[in-house]
Motif scaffolding. Sequence first.
Motif, PDB file in Angstrom:
ATOM      1  N   GLU A 117      29.317  46.444  23.314  1.00 46.08           N
ATOM      2  CA  GLU A 117      30.929  46.534  23.413  1.00 46.08           C
ATOM      3  C   GLU A 117      31.259  45.127  24.165  1.00 46.08           C
ATOM      4  O   GLU A 117      31.816  45.913  24.906  1.00 46.08           O
ATOM      5  N   PRO A 118      30.048  44.146  24.318  1.00 45.63           N
ATOM      6  CA  PRO A 118      31.183  43.358  25.476  1.00 45.63           C
ATOM      7  C   PRO A 118      31.745  43.269  24.888  1.00 45.63           C
ATOM      8  O   PRO A 118      32.674  42.057  25.890  1.00 45.63           O
ATOM      9  N   ASP A 119      32.807  42.633  23.816  1.00 46.90           N
ATOM     10  CA  ASP A 119      34.050  42.465  24.136  1.00 46.90           C
ATOM     11  C   ASP A 119      35.082  43.555  24.687  1.00 46.90           C
ATOM     12  O   ASP A 119      35.941  42.266  25.471  1.00 46.90           O
ATOM     13  N   ARG A 120      35.361  44.583  24.384  1.00 45.00           N
ATOM     14  CA  ARG A 120      35.886  44.765  25.193  1.00 45.00           C
ATOM     15  C   ARG A 120      35.565  45.284  26.702  1.00 45.00           C
ATOM     16  O   ARG A 120      36.627  45.530  27.350  1.00 45.00           O
ATOM     17  N   ALA A 121      34.833  44.694  27.192  1.00 48.10           N
ATOM     18  CA  ALA A 121      34.202  45.144  28.135  1.00 48.10           C
ATOM     19  C   ALA A 121      34.900  44.271  29.029  1.00 48.10           C
ATOM     20  O   ALA A 121      35.118  44.105  29.949  1.00 48.10           O
ATOM     21  N   LEU A 122      34.867  43.282  28.404  1.00 50.33           N
ATOM     22  CA  LEU A 122      34.821  41.649  28.917  1.00 50.33           C
ATOM     23  C   LEU A 122      36.411  41.992  29.144  1.00 50.33           C
ATOM     24  O   LEU A 122      37.327  41.520  29.817  1.00 50.33           O
ATOM     25  N   VAL A 123      37.540  42.704  28.296  1.00 52.43           N
ATOM     26  CA  VAL A 123      38.707  42.796  28.757  1.00 52.43           C
ATOM     27  C   VAL A 123      38.425  43.780  29.950  1.00 52.43           C
ATOM     28  O   VAL A 123      39.925  43.289  30.562  1.00 52.43           O
ATOM     29  N   CYS A 124      38.507  44.724  30.159  1.00 52.41           N
ATOM     30  CA  CYS A 124      37.964  46.156  31.330  1.00 52.41           C
ATOM     31  C   CYS A 124      37.697  44.831  32.414  1.00 52.41           C
ATOM     32  O   CYS A 124      38.673  45.187  33.410  1.00 52.41           O
ATOM     33  N   PHE A 125      36.696  44.122  32.436  1.00 53.89           N
ATOM     34  CA  PHE A 125      36.439  43.379  33.153  1.00 53.89           C
ATOM     35  C   PHE A 125      37.221  42.609  33.672  1.00 53.89           C
ATOM     36  O   PHE A 125      37.668  42.298  35.130  1.00 53.89           O
ATOM     37  N   GLU A 126      38.129  42.103  33.196  1.00 51.76           N
ATOM     38  CA  GLU A 126      39.091  40.391  32.928  1.00 51.76           C
ATOM     39  C   GLU A 126      40.506  41.196  34.423  1.00 51.76           C
ATOM     40  O   GLU A 126      40.900  40.880  35.297  1.00 51.76           O
ATOM     41  N   GLU A 127      41.326  42.060  33.158  1.00 54.71           N
ATOM     42  CA  GLU A 127      41.971  43.016  34.288  1.00 54.71           C
ATOM     43  C   GLU A 127      41.806  44.029  35.710  1.00 54.71           C
ATOM     44  O   GLU A 127      42.850  43.504  36.692  1.00 54.71           O
ATOM     45  N   ALA A 128      40.891  44.161  35.300  1.00 51.37           N
ATOM     46  CA  ALA A 128      40.233  44.654  37.517  1.00 51.37           C
ATOM     47  C   ALA A 128      40.198  43.536  38.515  1.00 51.37           C
ATOM     48  O   ALA A 128      40.480  43.033  39.507  1.00 51.37           O
ATOM     49  N   LEU A 129      39.252  42.466  37.718  1.00 51.62           N
ATOM     50  CA  LEU A 129      39.207  41.259  38.176  1.00 51.62           C
ATOM     51  C   LEU A 129      40.773  40.927  38.409  1.00 51.62           C
ATOM     52  O   LEU A 129      40.722  40.499  39.820  1.00 51.62           O
ATOM     53  N   ASN A 130      41.400  40.147  37.745  1.00 53.67           N
ATOM     54  CA  ASN A 130      43.249  40.811  38.121  1.00 53.67           C
ATOM     55  C   ASN A 130      43.667  41.043  38.987  1.00 53.67           C
ATOM     56  O   ASN A 130      44.102  40.091  40.186  1.00 53.67           O
ATOM     57  N   ILE A 131      43.314  42.302  39.173  1.00 56.31           N
ATOM     58  CA  ILE A 131      43.886  43.285  40.021  1.00 56.31           C
ATOM     59  C   ILE A 131      42.983  42.687  41.600  1.00 56.31           C
ATOM     60  O   ILE A 131      44.076  43.043  42.128  1.00 56.31           O
ATOM     61  N   ARG A 132      41.981  42.940  41.528  1.00 54.05           N
ATOM     62  CA  ARG A 132      41.511  42.937  42.805  1.00 54.05           C
ATOM     63  C   ARG A 132      41.246  41.516  43.660  1.00 54.05           C
ATOM     64  O   ARG A 132      41.472  41.686  44.007  1.00 54.05           O
ATOM     65  N   ARG A 133      41.464  40.051  42.601  1.00 50.94           N
ATOM     66  CA  ARG A 133      42.251  39.511  43.302  1.00 50.94           C
ATOM     67  C   ARG A 133      43.887  39.356  43.720  1.00 50.94           C
ATOM     68  O   ARG A 133      43.643  38.569  44.764  1.00 50.94           O
ATOM     69  N   TYR A 134      43.909  39.645  43.239  1.00 46.90           N
ATOM     70  CA  TYR A 134      45.725  40.633  43.688  1.00 46.90           C
ATOM     71  C   TYR A 134      46.149  40.873  44.798  1.00 46.90           C
ATOM     72  O   TYR A 134      46.211  40.609  46.188  1.00 46.90           O
ATOM     73  N   GLN A 135      45.282  42.393  44.715  1.00 49.02           N
ATOM     74  CA  GLN A 135      45.347  43.466  46.206  1.00 49.02           C
ATOM     75  C   GLN A 135      43.968  42.761  47.530  1.00 49.02           C
ATOM     76  O   GLN A 135      44.280  43.226  48.472  1.00 49.02           O
ATOM     77  N   LEU A 136      43.163  42.056  46.480  1.00 43.03           N
ATOM     78  CA  LEU A 136      42.022  41.920  47.468  1.00 43.03           C
ATOM     79  C   LEU A 136      41.575  40.607  48.502  1.00 43.03           C
ATOM     80  O   LEU A 136      41.022  40.209  48.960  1.00 43.03           O
ATOM     81  N   GLY A 137      42.499  39.350  47.410  1.00 41.21           N
ATOM     82  CA  GLY A 137      42.024  38.417  48.147  1.00 41.21           C
ATOM     83  C   GLY A 137      40.751  37.958  47.096  1.00 41.21           C
ATOM     84  O   GLY A 137      39.427  38.514  46.549  1.00 41.21           O
ATOM     85  N   GLU A 138      40.938  36.171  47.347  1.00 37.28           N
ATOM     86  CA  GLU A 138      39.829  35.650  45.949  1.00 37.28           C
ATOM     87  C   GLU A 138      38.305  35.606  46.679  1.00 37.28           C
ATOM     88  O   GLU A 138      37.274  36.245  46.333  1.00 37.28           O
ATOM     89  N   ASP A 139      37.922  36.318  48.227  1.00 37.07           N
ATOM     90  CA  ASP A 139      37.162  35.895  49.054  1.00 37.07           C
ATOM     91  C   ASP A 139      36.436  37.462  48.718  1.00 37.07           C
ATOM     92  O   ASP A 139      35.521  37.545  49.709  1.00 37.07           O
ATOM     93  N   SER A 140      36.787  37.992  48.785  1.00 35.03           N
ATOM     94  CA  SER A 140      36.880  39.684  48.349  1.00 35.03           C
ATOM     95  C   SER A 140      35.101  40.319  47.689  1.00 35.03           C
ATOM     96  O   SER A 140      35.095  39.849  47.288  1.00 35.03           O
ATOM     97  N   LYS A 141      34.827  41.023  49.086  1.00 33.70           N
ATOM     98  CA  LYS A 141      33.260  41.336  47.641  1.00 33.70           C
ATOM     99  C   LYS A 141      34.094  42.244  46.366  1.00 33.70           C
ATOM    100  O   LYS A 141      32.990  41.782  45.990  1.00 33.70           O
ATOM    101  N   GLU A 142      34.782  42.551  46.716  1.00 35.63           N
ATOM    102  CA  GLU A 142      35.186  44.057  44.969  1.00 35.63           C
ATOM    103  C   GLU A 142      35.158  42.530  44.244  1.00 35.63           C
ATOM    104  O   GLU A 142      34.837  42.238  42.797  1.00 35.63           O
TER     105      GLU A 142
END
Length: 80
Positions: free
Chosen positions: A49-74
């Motif tokens: 289910e790549p379309d639904r997966a992408l939505v989840c990955f993008e939201e996770a990415l936005n939160i991780r960027r906000y919380q941890l910074g662009e250069d974080s391992k996560e």
Amino acid sequence: LMDDLGEYDSAMSYYIDALDIRRNQLGLDDIAVAETLYSMGYTLHNNDEPDRALVCFEEALNIRRYQLGEDSKEVGDTLN
């Protein structure tokens, strides 16, 4: 565990419950919310289910960027 057993629907049900709890208890942009979203994306990807997966990955990415910074391992893991 359910994902590893190929029980994708059960896994998603548990992830949705966990996501609701974490959002309500921790807030929408908590790193634990991102972890759940990432796991959901992984499960959806494994369930073809790549379309639904992408939505989840993008939201996770936005939160991780906000919380941890662009250069974080996560952030790197999410981009991978």
